[in-house]
Design an enzyme around this catalytic site. Structure first.
Site, PDB file in Angstrom:
ATOM      1  N   CYS A   1     -76.478 -96.457 -31.587  1.00 15.25           N
ATOM      2  CA  CYS A   1     -77.130 -95.344 -31.981  1.00 15.25           C
ATOM      3  C   CYS A   1     -78.079 -95.495 -33.007  1.00 15.25           C
ATOM      4  CB  CYS A   1     -76.153 -94.180 -32.268  1.00 15.25           C
ATOM      5  SG  CYS A   1     -76.756 -92.703 -32.162  1.00 15.25           S
TER       6      CYS A   1
ATOM      7  N   HIS B   1     -72.140 -94.454 -27.687  1.00 10.43           N
ATOM      8  CA  HIS B   1     -71.243 -95.033 -28.989  1.00 10.43           C
ATOM      9  C   HIS B   1     -69.837 -95.625 -27.999  1.00 10.43           C
ATOM     10  CE1 HIS B   1     -72.542 -93.104 -32.715  1.00 10.43           C
ATOM     11  NE2 HIS B   1     -73.303 -92.507 -31.822  1.00 10.43           N
TER      12      HIS B   1
ATOM     13  N   GLU C   1     -68.145 -97.738 -29.427  1.00 15.79           N
ATOM     14  CA  GLU C   1     -66.728 -97.649 -30.160  1.00 15.79           C
ATOM     15  C   GLU C   1     -65.838 -96.614 -29.572  1.00 15.79           C
ATOM     16  OE1 GLU C   1     -69.266 -95.031 -32.294  1.00 15.79           O
ATOM     17  OE2 GLU C   1     -69.655 -96.736 -31.050  1.00 15.79           O
TER      18      GLU C   1
END
Length: 237
Positions: free
Chosen positions: A109, A212, A214
């Site tokens: 990001c 994202h 993660e």
């Protein structure tokens, strides 16, 4: 030995003033995919960046605040109000030092946007302010693993070789994006409205994504391959 991956983090003055903060998903994404996370607190003393680059094997620049438009030669638009120049400058120093040593760098990001700025690109300051039809790039924070739009992956990229797919669905939490891509980089994924979703350099040791992963890798196993790629490249150092 497991590779040591540095992750930068800063004081979260919007939520917990006086405290440094990094979401646990970033930490766990490294641990679960073969690396040792090492937290790098942001400081105004950028000389720390060289020491970190020498002692670590790879770098992950996470998401966060807007990048100050002054860094790419523009003044801030009305929608760009949440910035941290100390963090910008420290992470820029980290990127340069790890790059000078040829060590792998991954951006997520804001991290992707900053990598693009460091190497000479610029940004769309606010996607909704542009005069063209765009899909939603800002989903509710309460559903972090929920995919909300599709991206198309460049078949000549090593992102494609890593994931083995021409398209995937991703989550999305950003109002800024890459505009002019930096020299020496290619677009490795793009959304249907033309927003750049991933980049990589021609040397294949810097890569970054706009979404994202993660928040998604535990639910969507293939996404783990992105973090495994960072750890595998870092293990060579």
């Amino acid at each position: 030995m497991l590779p040591k991956i540095g992750l930068s983090f800063s004081e979260a003055f919007d939520r917990t003033p006086g405290n440094f903060l990094i979401p646990s998903n970033y930490i766990n994404s490294i641990i679960d995919n073969g690396g040792i996370p090492v937290i790098l607190p942001v400081t105004s003393d950028t000389s720390f960046a060289k020491e970190y680059a020498m002692m670590l094997d790879g770098l992950l620049i996470p998401g966060g605040e807007d990048i100050n438009p002054l860094l790419y030669g523009e003044d801030s638009m009305p929608k760009v109000t949440y910035m941290n120049m100390v963090k910008d400058e420290f992470e820029i120093a980290l990127i340069k030092e790890f790059h000078n040593l040829g060590k792998p760098i991954m951006g997520i990001c804001r991290g992707m946007q900053l990598i693009n700025v460091v190497f000479g690109g610029n940004l769309i300051q606010d996607i909704p302010s542009r005069e063209y039809k765009c899909i939603s790039h800002e989903q509710a924070i309460e559903i972090p693993s929920e995919p909300t739009h599709e991206i198309n992956i460049n078949k000549s990229s090593f992102l494609y070789r890593t994931l083995g797919k021409e398209s995937i669905v991703v989550n999305s939490y950003h109002h800024q994006a890459i505009d002019r891509i930096a020299d020496g980089f290619i677009v490795s994924a793009i959304a249907k409205d033309g927003i750049v979703e991933a980049i990589e350099n021609k040397e294949k040791n810097i890569f970054a994504v706009q979404w994202h992963p993660e928040c998604m890798y535990k639910r969507f196993e293939d996404i783990s391959k992105i973090f495994k790629l960072l750890c595998e490249k870092a293990s060579k150092h």
